[in-house]
Design an enzyme around this catalytic site. Structure first.
Site, PDB file in Angstrom:
ATOM      1  N   THR A   1       0.851  -1.179   0.000  1.00  0.00           N
ATOM      2  CA  THR A   1       0.000   0.000   0.000  1.00  0.00           C
ATOM      3  C   THR A   1       0.893   1.237   0.000  1.00  0.00           C
ATOM      4  O   THR A   1       2.121   1.117  -0.199  1.00  0.00           O
ATOM      5  CB  THR A   1      -1.035  -0.073   1.161  1.00  0.00           C
ATOM      6  OG1 THR A   1      -1.909   1.040   1.059  1.00  0.00           O
ATOM      7  CG2 THR A   1      -0.393  -0.114   2.534  1.00  0.00           C
TER       8      THR A   1
ATOM      9  N   GLY B   1      -8.743  12.661 -10.888  1.00  0.00           N
ATOM     10  CA  GLY B   1      -7.440  12.317 -10.334  1.00  0.00           C
ATOM     11  C   GLY B   1      -6.516  11.782 -11.414  1.00  0.00           C
ATOM     12  O   GLY B   1      -6.969  11.284 -12.453  1.00  0.00           O
TER      13      GLY B   1
ATOM     14  N   LYS C   1       3.493   1.095  -4.090  1.00  0.00           N
ATOM     15  CA  LYS C   1       2.974   0.410  -5.283  1.00  0.00           C
ATOM     16  C   LYS C   1       3.787   0.677  -6.560  1.00  0.00           C
ATOM     17  O   LYS C   1       3.967  -0.215  -7.373  1.00  0.00           O
ATOM     18  CB  LYS C   1       1.516   0.809  -5.522  1.00  0.00           C
ATOM     19  CG  LYS C   1       0.564   0.333  -4.423  1.00  0.00           C
ATOM     20  CD  LYS C   1      -0.865   0.689  -4.795  1.00  0.00           C
ATOM     21  CE  LYS C   1      -1.792   0.523  -3.616  1.00  0.00           C
ATOM     22  NZ  LYS C   1      -3.190   0.811  -3.950  1.00  0.00           N
TER      23      LYS C   1
ATOM     24  N   ASN D   1      -8.212  16.602 -13.578  1.00  0.00           N
ATOM     25  CA  ASN D   1      -7.218  16.664 -12.494  1.00  0.00           C
ATOM     26  C   ASN D   1      -6.789  18.096 -12.240  1.00  0.00           C
ATOM     27  O   ASN D   1      -6.752  18.920 -13.152  1.00  0.00           O
ATOM     28  CB  ASN D   1      -5.997  15.806 -12.836  1.00  0.00           C
ATOM     29  CG  ASN D   1      -5.113  15.599 -11.629  1.00  0.00           C
ATOM     30  OD1 ASN D   1      -5.589  15.136 -10.585  1.00  0.00           O
ATOM     31  ND2 ASN D   1      -3.836  15.951 -11.725  1.00  0.00           N
TER      32      ASN D   1
ATOM     33  N   GLY E   1      -3.279  10.329 -10.144  1.00  0.00           N
ATOM     34  CA  GLY E   1      -2.242   9.661  -9.367  1.00  0.00           C
ATOM     35  C   GLY E   1      -2.288   8.153  -9.595  1.00  0.00           C
ATOM     36  O   GLY E   1      -2.869   7.673 -10.580  1.00  0.00           O
ATOM     37  N   GLY E   2      -1.706   7.404  -8.669  1.00  0.00           N
ATOM     38  CA  GLY E   2      -1.604   5.949  -8.827  1.00  0.00           C
ATOM     39  C   GLY E   2      -2.951   5.258  -8.932  1.00  0.00           C
ATOM     40  O   GLY E   2      -3.153   4.398  -9.799  1.00  0.00           O
ATOM     41  N   ALA E   3      -3.903   5.647  -8.078  1.00  0.00           N
ATOM     42  CA  ALA E   3      -5.209   4.975  -8.090  1.00  0.00           C
ATOM     43  C   ALA E   3      -5.959   5.291  -9.376  1.00  0.00           C
ATOM     44  O   ALA E   3      -6.616   4.418  -9.970  1.00  0.00           O
ATOM     45  CB  ALA E   3      -6.019   5.411  -6.873  1.00  0.00           C
TER      46      ALA E   3
ATOM     47  N   GLY F   1     -15.369   3.711  -1.047  1.00  0.00           N
ATOM     48  CA  GLY F   1     -14.340   2.792  -1.514  1.00  0.00           C
ATOM     49  C   GLY F   1     -14.127   1.519  -0.706  1.00  0.00           C
ATOM     50  O   GLY F   1     -13.233   0.728  -1.036  1.00  0.00           O
TER      51      GLY F   1
HETATM   52  P1  NDP Z   1      -1.758   9.866  -5.278  1.00  0.00           P
HETATM   53  O1  NDP Z   1      -1.054  10.695  -4.261  1.00  0.00           O
HETATM   54  O2  NDP Z   1      -0.995   9.051  -6.239  1.00  0.00           O
HETATM   55  O3  NDP Z   1      -2.700  10.873  -6.166  1.00  0.00           O
HETATM   56  C1  NDP Z   1      -3.496  11.836  -5.550  1.00  0.00           C
HETATM   57  C2  NDP Z   1      -4.443  12.480  -6.564  1.00  0.00           C
HETATM   58  O4  NDP Z   1      -5.350  13.325  -5.850  1.00  0.00           O
HETATM   59  C3  NDP Z   1      -3.744  13.371  -7.584  1.00  0.00           C
HETATM   60  O5  NDP Z   1      -4.448  13.307  -8.806  1.00  0.00           O
HETATM   61  C4  NDP Z   1      -3.881  14.749  -6.944  1.00  0.00           C
HETATM   62  O6  NDP Z   1      -3.887  15.795  -7.895  1.00  0.00           O
HETATM   63  C5  NDP Z   1      -5.259  14.649  -6.361  1.00  0.00           C
HETATM   64  N1  NDP Z   1      -5.496  15.557  -5.242  1.00  0.00           N
HETATM   65  C6  NDP Z   1      -4.885  15.525  -4.023  1.00  0.00           C
HETATM   66  N2  NDP Z   1      -5.411  16.481  -3.226  1.00  0.00           N
HETATM   67  C7  NDP Z   1      -6.375  17.115  -3.946  1.00  0.00           C
HETATM   68  C8  NDP Z   1      -7.259  18.186  -3.671  1.00  0.00           C
HETATM   69  N3  NDP Z   1      -7.279  18.794  -2.491  1.00  0.00           N
HETATM   70  N4  NDP Z   1      -8.117  18.573  -4.649  1.00  0.00           N
HETATM   71  C9  NDP Z   1      -8.140  17.958  -5.840  1.00  0.00           C
HETATM   72  N5  NDP Z   1      -7.297  16.926  -6.177  1.00  0.00           N
HETATM   73  C10 NDP Z   1      -6.428  16.526  -5.238  1.00  0.00           C
HETATM   74  O7  NDP Z   1      -2.790   8.989  -4.441  1.00  0.00           O
HETATM   75  P2  NDP Z   1      -3.471   7.615  -4.900  1.00  0.00           P
HETATM   76  O8  NDP Z   1      -3.803   7.743  -6.329  1.00  0.00           O
HETATM   77  O9  NDP Z   1      -2.666   6.472  -4.427  1.00  0.00           O
HETATM   78  O10 NDP Z   1      -4.815   7.604  -4.004  1.00  0.00           O
HETATM   79  C11 NDP Z   1      -5.882   8.480  -4.302  1.00  0.00           C
HETATM   80  C12 NDP Z   1      -7.064   8.160  -3.385  1.00  0.00           C
HETATM   81  O11 NDP Z   1      -7.590   6.871  -3.672  1.00  0.00           O
HETATM   82  C13 NDP Z   1      -6.682   8.159  -1.906  1.00  0.00           C
HETATM   83  O12 NDP Z   1      -7.695   8.829  -1.204  1.00  0.00           O
HETATM   84  C14 NDP Z   1      -6.666   6.690  -1.547  1.00  0.00           C
HETATM   85  O13 NDP Z   1      -7.021   6.499  -0.189  1.00  0.00           O
HETATM   86  C15 NDP Z   1      -7.737   6.116  -2.469  1.00  0.00           C
HETATM   87  N6  NDP Z   1      -7.533   4.690  -2.762  1.00  0.00           N
HETATM   88  C16 NDP Z   1      -8.498   3.795  -2.380  1.00  0.00           C
HETATM   89  C17 NDP Z   1      -8.362   2.448  -2.659  1.00  0.00           C
HETATM   90  C18 NDP Z   1      -9.431   1.499  -2.229  1.00  0.00           C
HETATM   91  O14 NDP Z   1      -9.197   0.283  -2.268  1.00  0.00           O
HETATM   92  N7  NDP Z   1     -10.597   1.963  -1.876  1.00  0.00           N
HETATM   93  C19 NDP Z   1      -7.170   1.920  -3.364  1.00  0.00           C
HETATM   94  C20 NDP Z   1      -6.230   2.949  -3.747  1.00  0.00           C
HETATM   95  C21 NDP Z   1      -6.412   4.281  -3.440  1.00  0.00           C
HETATM   96  P3  NDP Z   1      -2.545  16.566  -8.370  1.00  0.00           P
HETATM   97  O15 NDP Z   1      -2.035  15.825  -9.554  1.00  0.00           O
HETATM   98  O16 NDP Z   1      -3.080  17.911  -8.694  1.00  0.00           O
HETATM   99  O17 NDP Z   1      -1.611  16.564  -7.189  1.00  0.00           O
END
Ligand code: NDP
Length: 301
Positions: free
Chosen positions: A83, A148, A87, A172, A150-152, A265
């Protein structure tokens, strides 16, 4: 052994059965051990071999991930979940990557091989199962609005494209990150419409009847503004928020106020876990046992 282990605990680790673990930093709040332990205990009732399986958690800082994978292999661990923040890092540390996980560039499940680890990504599978189960919606043949980059989001986007979504609109906050993701996805999109958008722009170009998926971290804190203004979208079919703690994010609250079906989620977490345990055990995994354990663990928080 303490309930949160560190690499120092590996020196005296000895277990005669099959050992599984989740690695993260931090890891204290992970509910994966509760989910897997419940499933294994039910599986053991019909198959004795699972009574010798255990699932523990290790707190591993990212700079020690390589050492952790080597030492856990040497100690004969059979399966690992990864986690945050491991990843993506793990992709460069495993011997093999499942072909379906390669375009994602992230792995969350590792299975032992003779030489090292084989990496899989079960998050996309978990998302697809969860959306079907909670909202009654399929990713196939549907417009998807994904928030979004990011990774998810990356795992979700690949799953949507591989399952033949009708179109994929990705919004995003940071344009640069969005553009990088769009460029990586373009070869997979083939004939599917793939577009990026700024979720803060006044008019959102997305199609009607879309499934909205939140894969941003916006909503982890109760005062986070929703990552998009849902009233600007044309009749969304449902909103799936990958966040499960808090169980109702500002985005889900806004969706409910507009009468849009919602789900958080937790179901995705359960189904990615089910798939991981299927990969390790090559047996049928009791979804309900994992689901109940996840719900109980969340209630206890
Ligand atoms: P990352 O850090 O890789 O990506 C975060 C993303 O969120 C980016 O696109 C970022 O945008 C955006 N972001 C962060 N803060 C804000 C904000 N205040 N307003 C708008 N956009 C924002 O994280 P992950 O991709 O790993 O995880 C994302 C979410 O998914 C988390 O909340 C995680 O808990 C959840 N998750 C749930 C899972 C499940 O099994 N239910 C599995 C995996 C993840 P920017 O590019 O602009 O920084």
């Amino acid at each position: 052994m303490a309930s949160v282990l560190t690499l120092a605990d590996l020196d005296r680790w000895s277990f005669e059965g099959t050992a599984l673990a989740v690695l993260g930093f931090p890891i204290k709040h992970s509910i994966s051990p509760a989910m897997h332990t419940a499933a294994l205990s039910e599986m053991a009732q019909s198959d004795e071999r699972f009574s010798k399986w255990t699932y523990v958690r290790f707190e591993v800082p990212p700079e020690h991930l390589g050492e952790a994978l080597r030492r856990l292999h040497a100690k004969s661990f059979y399966g690992l979940n990864l986690t945050v923040p491991h990843k993506v890092l793990a992709c460069a540390l495993v011997e093999e990557i499942d072909p379906a996980a390669r375009p994602i560039g992230a792995v969350n499940t590792l299975r032992r091989t003779a030489r090292g680890w084989q990496g899989f990504n079960t998050d996309g599978y978990g998302l697809a199962k969860a959306v079907q189960e909670t909202l009654g919606l399929s990713l196939t043949d549907r417009p998807i609005v994904l928030l979004g980059a990011g990774g998810a989001a990356r795992g979700a986007a690949v799953e949507c494209l591989q399952r033949g979504c009708q179109s994929l609109w990705i919004g995003n906050r940071t344009r640069e990150n969005l553009d990088r993701l769009l460029s990586d996805l373009t070869p997979l999109a083939k004939n599917t419409v793939l577009r990026g958008f700024d979720p803060t722009q006044p008019d959102l170009p997305c199609p009607p009847n879309a499934l909205i998926i939140n894969a941003t971290s916006a909503g982890l804190k109760s005062d986070d503004p929703p990552p998009v203004d849902l009233s600007k979208l044309d009749r969304p079919a449902g909103v799936y928020d990958m966040i499960y703690n808090p169980p109702v994010t500002p985005l889900l609250a806004a969706a409910r106020a507009l009468g849009i079906p919602t789900a958080n989620g937790l179901s995705m977490l359960v189904h990615q876990g089910v798939r991981a345990l299927e990969i390790w055990s090559e047996a049928s995994v009791p979804v309900l046992a994992m689901q109940t354990a996840a719900q109980d663990a969340m209630r206890l928080r």
